[in-house]
Design a protein around this motif. Structure first.
Motif, PDB file in Angstrom:
ATOM      1  N   ALA A  15       0.697  -1.223   0.126  1.00 16.60           N
ATOM      2  CA  ALA A  15       0.110   0.288   0.072  1.00 16.60           C
ATOM      3  C   ALA A  15       0.932   1.083   0.037  1.00 16.60           C
ATOM      4  CB  ALA A  15      -1.081  -0.112   1.020  1.00 16.60           C
ATOM      5  N   GLY A  16       2.010   1.320  -0.918  1.00 15.07           N
ATOM      6  CA  GLY A  16       2.725   2.416  -1.343  1.00 15.07           C
ATOM      7  C   GLY A  16       2.171   3.257  -2.304  1.00 15.07           C
ATOM      8  N   GLY A  32       1.654   3.899   2.720  1.00 16.75           N
ATOM      9  CA  GLY A  32       2.415   4.848   2.274  1.00 16.75           C
ATOM     10  C   GLY A  32       3.934   4.263   1.917  1.00 16.75           C
ATOM     11  N   GLY A  33       4.224   3.094   2.157  1.00 14.98           N
ATOM     12  CA  GLY A  33       5.434   2.707   1.901  1.00 14.98           C
ATOM     13  C   GLY A  33       6.572   3.470   2.325  1.00 14.98           C
ATOM     14  N   LEU A  91      -1.814 -10.502 -10.382  1.00 17.49           N
ATOM     15  CA  LEU A  91      -1.079 -10.079  -9.173  1.00 17.49           C
ATOM     16  C   LEU A  91      -0.334  -8.700  -9.659  1.00 17.49           C
ATOM     17  CD1 LEU A  91      -0.359 -10.429  -6.222  1.00 17.49           C
ATOM     18  CD2 LEU A  91       1.492 -11.870  -7.137  1.00 17.49           C
ATOM     19  N   LEU A  92      -0.403  -7.741  -8.820  1.00 19.66           N
ATOM     20  CA  LEU A  92       0.593  -6.558  -8.787  1.00 19.66           C
ATOM     21  C   LEU A  92       1.353  -6.703  -7.510  1.00 19.66           C
ATOM     22  CD1 LEU A  92       1.790  -4.030  -9.956  1.00 19.66           C
ATOM     23  CD2 LEU A  92      -0.046  -2.633  -8.815  1.00 19.66           C
ATOM     24  N   THR A  93       2.735  -7.108  -7.660  1.00 18.85           N
ATOM     25  CA  THR A  93       3.388  -6.953  -6.373  1.00 18.85           C
ATOM     26  C   THR A  93       4.472  -5.734  -6.516  1.00 18.85           C
ATOM     27  OG1 THR A  93       5.422  -7.849  -5.339  1.00 18.85           O
ATOM     28  CG2 THR A  93       5.129  -8.401  -7.628  1.00 18.85           C
ATOM     29  N   THR A  94       4.364  -4.862  -5.352  1.00 22.09           N
ATOM     30  CA  THR A  94       5.405  -3.880  -5.200  1.00 22.09           C
ATOM     31  C   THR A  94       6.581  -4.124  -4.185  1.00 22.09           C
ATOM     32  OG1 THR A  94       4.091  -2.649  -3.664  1.00 22.09           O
ATOM     33  CG2 THR A  94       3.269  -2.207  -5.887  1.00 22.09           C
ATOM     34  N   VAL A  96       3.267   6.176  -8.683  1.00 20.65           N
ATOM     35  CA  VAL A  96       1.920   6.393  -8.577  1.00 20.65           C
ATOM     36  C   VAL A  96       1.538   5.973 -10.140  1.00 20.65           C
ATOM     37  CG1 VAL A  96       0.030   7.659  -8.545  1.00 20.65           C
ATOM     38  CG2 VAL A  96       1.563   7.660  -6.667  1.00 20.65           C
ATOM     39  N   MET A  97       1.970   6.675 -11.110  1.00 22.97           N
ATOM     40  CA  MET A  97       1.884   6.324 -12.368  1.00 22.97           C
ATOM     41  C   MET A  97       2.082   4.970 -13.047  1.00 22.97           C
ATOM     42  SD  MET A  97       0.156   8.911 -13.589  1.00 22.97           S
ATOM     43  CE  MET A  97       0.105   8.244 -15.237  1.00 22.97           C
ATOM     44  N   GLN A  98       3.087   4.361 -12.501  1.00 21.87           N
ATOM     45  CA  GLN A  98       3.313   2.998 -12.773  1.00 21.87           C
ATOM     46  C   GLN A  98       1.959   2.008 -12.268  1.00 21.87           C
ATOM     47  OE1 GLN A  98       6.944   0.811 -11.809  1.00 21.87           O
ATOM     48  NE2 GLN A  98       8.074   3.008 -11.671  1.00 21.87           N
ATOM     49  N   GLY A  99       1.553   2.328 -11.127  1.00 25.11           N
ATOM     50  CA  GLY A  99       0.523   1.614 -10.603  1.00 25.11           C
ATOM     51  C   GLY A  99      -0.862   1.748 -11.408  1.00 25.11           C
ATOM     52  N   ALA A 100      -0.991   3.129 -11.840  1.00 28.23           N
ATOM     53  CA  ALA A 100      -2.356   3.625 -12.610  1.00 28.23           C
ATOM     54  C   ALA A 100      -2.257   2.980 -13.938  1.00 28.23           C
ATOM     55  CB  ALA A 100      -2.338   5.133 -12.655  1.00 28.23           C
ATOM     56  N   GLN A 101      -0.785   3.180 -14.607  1.00 28.30           N
ATOM     57  CA  GLN A 101      -0.731   2.440 -15.919  1.00 28.30           C
ATOM     58  C   GLN A 101      -0.722   1.103 -16.081  1.00 28.30           C
ATOM     59  OE1 GLN A 101       2.749   4.137 -17.915  1.00 28.30           O
ATOM     60  NE2 GLN A 101       1.776   6.159 -18.258  1.00 28.30           N
TER      61      GLN A 101
END
Length: 458
Positions: A10-11, A39-40, A255-258, A436-441
């Motif tokens: 949740a970053g 926030g990571g 799955l999206l892993t950060t 943020v944009m990596q996640g949105a895209q």
């Protein structure tokens, strides 16, 4: 539990993805966060004395209209706008950032050493020369021996905690101001400062709550789908299940892993080919020790942040965090802080070990040595806070791009997508707006089939 989209972390990247899925009406998602907060690396914390601290010297600037709109929606009028004042401490004086454009501020002997080096590399030309093999060669070729010795080499080792010979130079882009020799000489002759370079020459900051306030407010949009204190300890990419530390199995379609990519491959994901595991083991990172030093009383100092290449202090950067927002300090007088909040950053790695037990004492001593605390002012230190980041910067090492080219296609073939500062492991697209944009895209790609442009392997 089963969801269409499962997000680990949740970053900025994980929340950016979740928010975009929400906008697209794709509400079948869940976000797993191992910490009790969101926030990571962009989280913020308030200590017992009332000082708010970030996990390092974050500033908010943007390359993307979408990110700007998101900030405006989240913060409204509760935001402050600043003109950057960044400085380098060297030779018992202050030099405006970027260093290479403002060497006129140095003592005359050091100015000449820098100019002589610049003239040498300019006179040598570049015709017929092979490209730099690594970051050290790039520094020498771009700046000459004077600037390299005084600033670029010691500062970069302080930041990266890795030898420049082990790093690529291809990440640089807008991160490092290259030298315009006529411009440097003009600044020296006319006695003028040159401080306009760089994308962060203006920046914003939340009025309340530090950088973390952005992500607390973002997560509140879909709080019922953010699960805190849920560490992911295993992923089976064949069965498409993730297992949390408390024993819950969660099924997913995508799955999206950060989390750090090396740790995901080596510790969490099962059934990875040997070539993928070998590639993950070649990725490198540093860590950081963050200290917050709260000082009673205020003295005017317009600097935003400062760089420290010399050996008389352990930190590479100090932030006047009280200047970002007076609300970062206890009991401000309106918009004037009554305290100073000095935040220091020290990197570490196997190449640059640091003793955490003595970290705070060394940070305070370094602040005194560099004139940020007056002699005897340590008696006015009313708060100390520290944090350890085992993953601070992904190192753009020589092996990185080849390793990513092995790992990422294998993961994506199994509907596993690793993005973010450490999920993608690309420092050059690891700012908050990039993340943020990596996640949105990624969300757009999953829901709409549109290509990602921020995170690319080519």
């Amino acid at each position: 539990m089963r969801v269409k989209y499962l997000i680990i972390g949740a970053g900025p990247t994980g929340l950016g993805a979740a928010d975009r899925l929400r906008e697209l009406g794709q509400n079948d998602f869940a976000v797993l966060e191992r910490n009790p907060h969101v926030g990571g690396l962009s989280a913020s914390f308030t200590d017992t004395a009332g000082f708010t601290w970030d996990l390092g010297g974050h500033v908010v600037f943007s390359h993307f209209e979408r990110f700007d709109r998101m900030l405006a929606d989240l913060l409204g009028d509760e935001v402050l706008r600043h003109q950057r004042q960044a400085w380098i401490r060297m030779a018992q004086t202050w030099v405006p950032y970027p260093f290479q454009n403002n060497i006129r501020r140095l003592p005359p002997g050091l100015v000449w050493e820098c100019v002589q080096g610049l003239l040498d590399v300019t006179g040598n030309g570049s015709n017929g020369k092979r490209p730099p093999a690594h970051f050290r060669e790039w520094i020498d070729a771009a700046f000459g021996p004077g600037i390299a010795r005084l600033f670029m080499l010691p500062y970069n080792f302080k930041v990266w905690a890795h030898p420049p010979e082990s790093m690529s130079h291809r990440w640089i882009g807008e991160r490092v101001s290259v030298v315009d020799v006529p411009r440097v000489l003009k600044n020296i002759i006319l006695g003028q400062d040159d401080v306009s370079w760089g994308p962060n020459r203006t920046f914003t900051f939340p009025l309340f709550g530090g950088t973390g306030e952005i992500y607390r407010r973002l997560a509140a949009r879909f709080a019922d789908r953010v699960f805190l204190g849920r560490e992911t300890v295993a992923v089976d990419p064949v069965k498409k299940t993730a297992t949390t530390a408390d024993g819950q199995d969660i099924g997913y379609e995508r799955l999206l892993t950060t989390m750090p990519l090396d740790r995901f491959v080596l510790d969490v994901a099962g059934r990875m080919p040997d070539a993928v595991r070998d590639a993950a083991a070649r990725l490198k990172h540093n860590g950081a020790l963050i200290a917050g030093i709260g000082v009673a009383g205020h003295r005017p100092d317009p600097k935003c942040w400062m760089y420290f290449p010399e050996a008389d202090c352990p930190f590479y950067r100090v932030t006047n965090f009280h200047n970002y927002s007076p609300k970062n300090t206890p009991d401000p007088d309106g918009m004037v802080p009554r305290h100073r909040a000095l935040m220091t950053e020290v990197s570490f790695s196997e190449h640059k070990p640091e003793d955490q037990a003595s970290h705070l004492d060394r940070a305070v001593a370094g602040l005194t040595a560099s004139s940020l605390l007056d002699p005897g002012e340590t008696s006015r230190v009313v708060s100390t806070w520290e944090a350890r980041l085992d993953y601070a910067y992904p190192i753009p090492c020589l092996e990185r791009d080849a390793a990513l080219a092995v790992i990422q296609p294998v993961l994506e073939a199994m509907d596993v997508f690793s993005r973010g500062r450490f999920g993608g492991f690309k420092y050059e697209v690891g700012n908050m707006d990039h993340s943020v944009m990596q996640g949105a895209q990624w969300a757009d790609r999953m829901a709409l089939g549109t290509p990602e442009t921020v995170y690319r392997l080519d």
